[in-house]
Design a protein around this motif. Structure first.
Motif, PDB file in Angstrom:
ATOM      1  N   UNK A   1       0.861  -1.185   0.000  1.00 44.19           N
ATOM      2  CA  UNK A   1       0.000   0.000   0.000  1.00 44.19           C
ATOM      3  C   UNK A   1       0.897   1.235   0.000  1.00 44.19           C
ATOM      4  N   UNK A   2       0.456   2.264  -0.681  1.00 45.76           N
ATOM      5  CA  UNK A   2       1.232   3.504  -0.761  1.00 45.76           C
ATOM      6  C   UNK A   2       0.455   4.644  -0.116  1.00 45.76           C
ATOM      7  N   UNK A   3       1.144   5.435   0.644  1.00 51.60           N
ATOM      8  CA  UNK A   3       0.522   6.585   1.289  1.00 51.60           C
ATOM      9  C   UNK A   3       1.335   7.828   0.988  1.00 51.60           C
ATOM     10  N   UNK A   4       0.636   8.926   0.767  1.00 50.99           N
ATOM     11  CA  UNK A   4       1.305  10.204   0.507  1.00 50.99           C
ATOM     12  C   UNK A   4       0.972  11.201   1.617  1.00 50.99           C
ATOM     13  N   UNK A   5       1.994  11.705   2.251  1.00 57.23           N
ATOM     14  CA  UNK A   5       1.833  12.707   3.312  1.00 57.23           C
ATOM     15  C   UNK A   5       2.795  13.859   3.061  1.00 57.23           C
TER      16      UNK A   5
ATOM     17  N   UNK B   1       5.282   6.944   0.998  1.00 60.10           N
ATOM     18  CA  UNK B   1       5.806   5.828   1.783  1.00 60.10           C
ATOM     19  C   UNK B   1       5.094   4.544   1.380  1.00 60.10           C
ATOM     20  N   UNK B   2       5.813   3.444   1.431  1.00 59.42           N
ATOM     21  CA  UNK B   2       5.260   2.160   1.036  1.00 59.42           C
ATOM     22  C   UNK B   2       5.212   1.236   2.244  1.00 59.42           C
TER      23      UNK B   2
ATOM     24  N   UNK C   1      -5.371 -16.680  12.652  1.00 57.73           N
ATOM     25  CA  UNK C   1      -5.316 -15.374  13.323  1.00 57.73           C
ATOM     26  C   UNK C   1      -4.195 -14.554  12.694  1.00 57.73           C
ATOM     27  N   UNK C   2      -4.526 -13.381  12.179  1.00 54.79           N
ATOM     28  CA  UNK C   2      -3.554 -12.470  11.582  1.00 54.79           C
ATOM     29  C   UNK C   2      -2.642 -13.147  10.561  1.00 54.79           C
TER      30      UNK C   2
ATOM     31  N   UNK D   1      -4.267  -6.513  16.323  1.00 56.05           N
ATOM     32  CA  UNK D   1      -3.194  -5.690  15.740  1.00 56.05           C
ATOM     33  C   UNK D   1      -3.381  -5.493  14.243  1.00 56.05           C
ATOM     34  N   UNK D   2      -2.793  -4.442  13.719  1.00 53.98           N
ATOM     35  CA  UNK D   2      -2.865  -4.174  12.285  1.00 53.98           C
ATOM     36  C   UNK D   2      -1.997  -5.162  11.518  1.00 53.98           C
ATOM     37  N   UNK D   3      -2.501  -5.692  10.400  1.00 60.17           N
ATOM     38  CA  UNK D   3      -1.672  -6.582   9.571  1.00 60.17           C
ATOM     39  C   UNK D   3      -0.535  -5.842   8.880  1.00 60.17           C
ATOM     40  N   UNK D   4      -0.519  -4.517   9.004  1.00 65.03           N
ATOM     41  CA  UNK D   4       0.585  -3.728   8.456  1.00 65.03           C
ATOM     42  C   UNK D   4       1.760  -3.719   9.435  1.00 65.03           C
ATOM     43  N   UNK D   5       1.446  -3.590  10.721  1.00 64.00           N
ATOM     44  CA  UNK D   5       2.480  -3.570  11.761  1.00 64.00           C
ATOM     45  C   UNK D   5       2.241  -4.726  12.725  1.00 64.00           C
ATOM     46  N   UNK D   6       2.734  -5.885  12.369  1.00 62.70           N
ATOM     47  CA  UNK D   6       2.514  -7.071  13.189  1.00 62.70           C
ATOM     48  C   UNK D   6       3.362  -7.021  14.460  1.00 62.70           C
TER      49      UNK D   6
END
Length: 322
Positions: free
Chosen positions: A17-21, A26-27, A231-232, A279-284
């Protein structure tokens, strides 16, 4: 000795996923399936259960190569299906089918039932002409519907009837494996029982193997031979149906089973309420993925990831406490 139909080894599926701030890109990575191992025997039903977002449906689609895995191995009848391409992959599709959760969204509303069921027969060169018509009529009878249904559109049927049409479509190519992705969760309870009994009957008749994905533990108990708790993105516990339900080893499994209603006013079950958020699957989290919600967690649980280890015959659990 049981014959293994499907085997998955260290299956992983990550979604970037890509985010722009403030003009900074950031990926990040969603760890949808994060190292799953399991096998499925011929004529067996493996129930896959877990909370929403744990990766159940993603795993089912990866197994069918509807989406490509990030890494890992998938063997179907001892063939590495990740290496198959073109015609060989197309031929494999005949043996591996899927039934989707939503019978309203999985059927084309502009096509009559006759064409819906005839399409896989034409694509795989199974039949043509009047033979196809006879085959479609027979498929409808197999799922408890009248051949006259061929002349109608999907919107003319109830949800249960639509799901029967979806089951007939999955049967059209004479598959060996069907991934059932929550096939009864969108149906009324009374219709759920009919569809589950239909699936069991068809399994006995055609020797089908099911990977049955569901939230409902009572449905899983009724239809499955073995059960895997996810789970996760990882399998926390896997084993024989009765062993899992009568002798759960993982705290997460215990918590899930404690929420299953008991049809008696005289029997009470100790409800286990899990604290904290998934927990988020992005930050395990480090260590055991469940340690931040586990009522029995120790120091090592937050530091070392437990392997899936054998605790009894055919029963495996990923927990430092076992």
């Amino acid at each position: 000795m049981e014959e293994i139909l499907l085997s998955a080894r260290n299956i992983k599926k990550y979604f970037p996923i890509r985010r722009r701030t403030l003009s900074i890109s950031s990926k990040q990575i969603v760890h949808a399936v994060n190292g799953v191992d399991f096998s499925l025997n011929k004529g067996e039903t493996l129930g896959l259960v877990g909370e929403s977002g744990c990766g159940k449906s993603t795993l089912g689609r990866v197994i069918l190569r509807l989406i490509e895995p990030t890494s890992g191995e998938i063997f179907f009848q001892k063939r590495d299906i990740r290496r198959l391409k073109g015609r060989k992959l197309r031929d494999l599709r005949r043996d591996m089918q899927i039934i989707y959760q939503d019978p309203y969204g999985s059927l084309n509303p502009r096509i009559k039932v006759a064409n819906i069921l005839a399409e896989p027969l034409r694509i795989h060169d199974i039949s043509t002409g009047s033979v196809t018509t006879d085959r479609v009529a027979d498929l409808l009878r197999k799922v408890g519907m009248s051949p006259a249904s061929m002349a109608h559109y999907p919107h003319e049927f109830s949800g249960g009837q639509r799901q029967r049409i979806c089951i007939a479509r999955a049967l059209a190519t004479n598959p060996k494996l069907i991934v059932c992705d929550e096939p009864v969760s969108a149906l009324d309870v009374s219709i759920q029982a009919q569809v589950i009994n239909l699936l069991k009957s068809l399994q006995n008749e055609f020797g089908l193997s099911y990977l049955f994905i569901a939230h409902d533990l009572m449905v899983i108990e009724h239809i499955s031979d073995r059960v895997a708790i996810m789970y996760l993105g990882k399998i926390m516990e896997i084993g024989d149906n009765k062993e899992i339900y009568n002798n759960p080893k993982h705290p997460y499994t215990e918590a899930l089973l404690s929420a299953v209603p008991i049809p008696s006013v005289h029997v009470k079950r100790n409800r286990i309420i899990l604290e904290g958020e998934v927990p988020s699957p992005v930050n395990l989290p480090s260590g055991c993925l469940f340690h931040n919600r586990c009522p029995h967690a120790k120091k090592e649980c937050s530091q070392i990831e437990p392997p899936l280890k054998k605790v009894s015959k055919g029963h495996f659990v990923a927990c430092h406490l076992r």
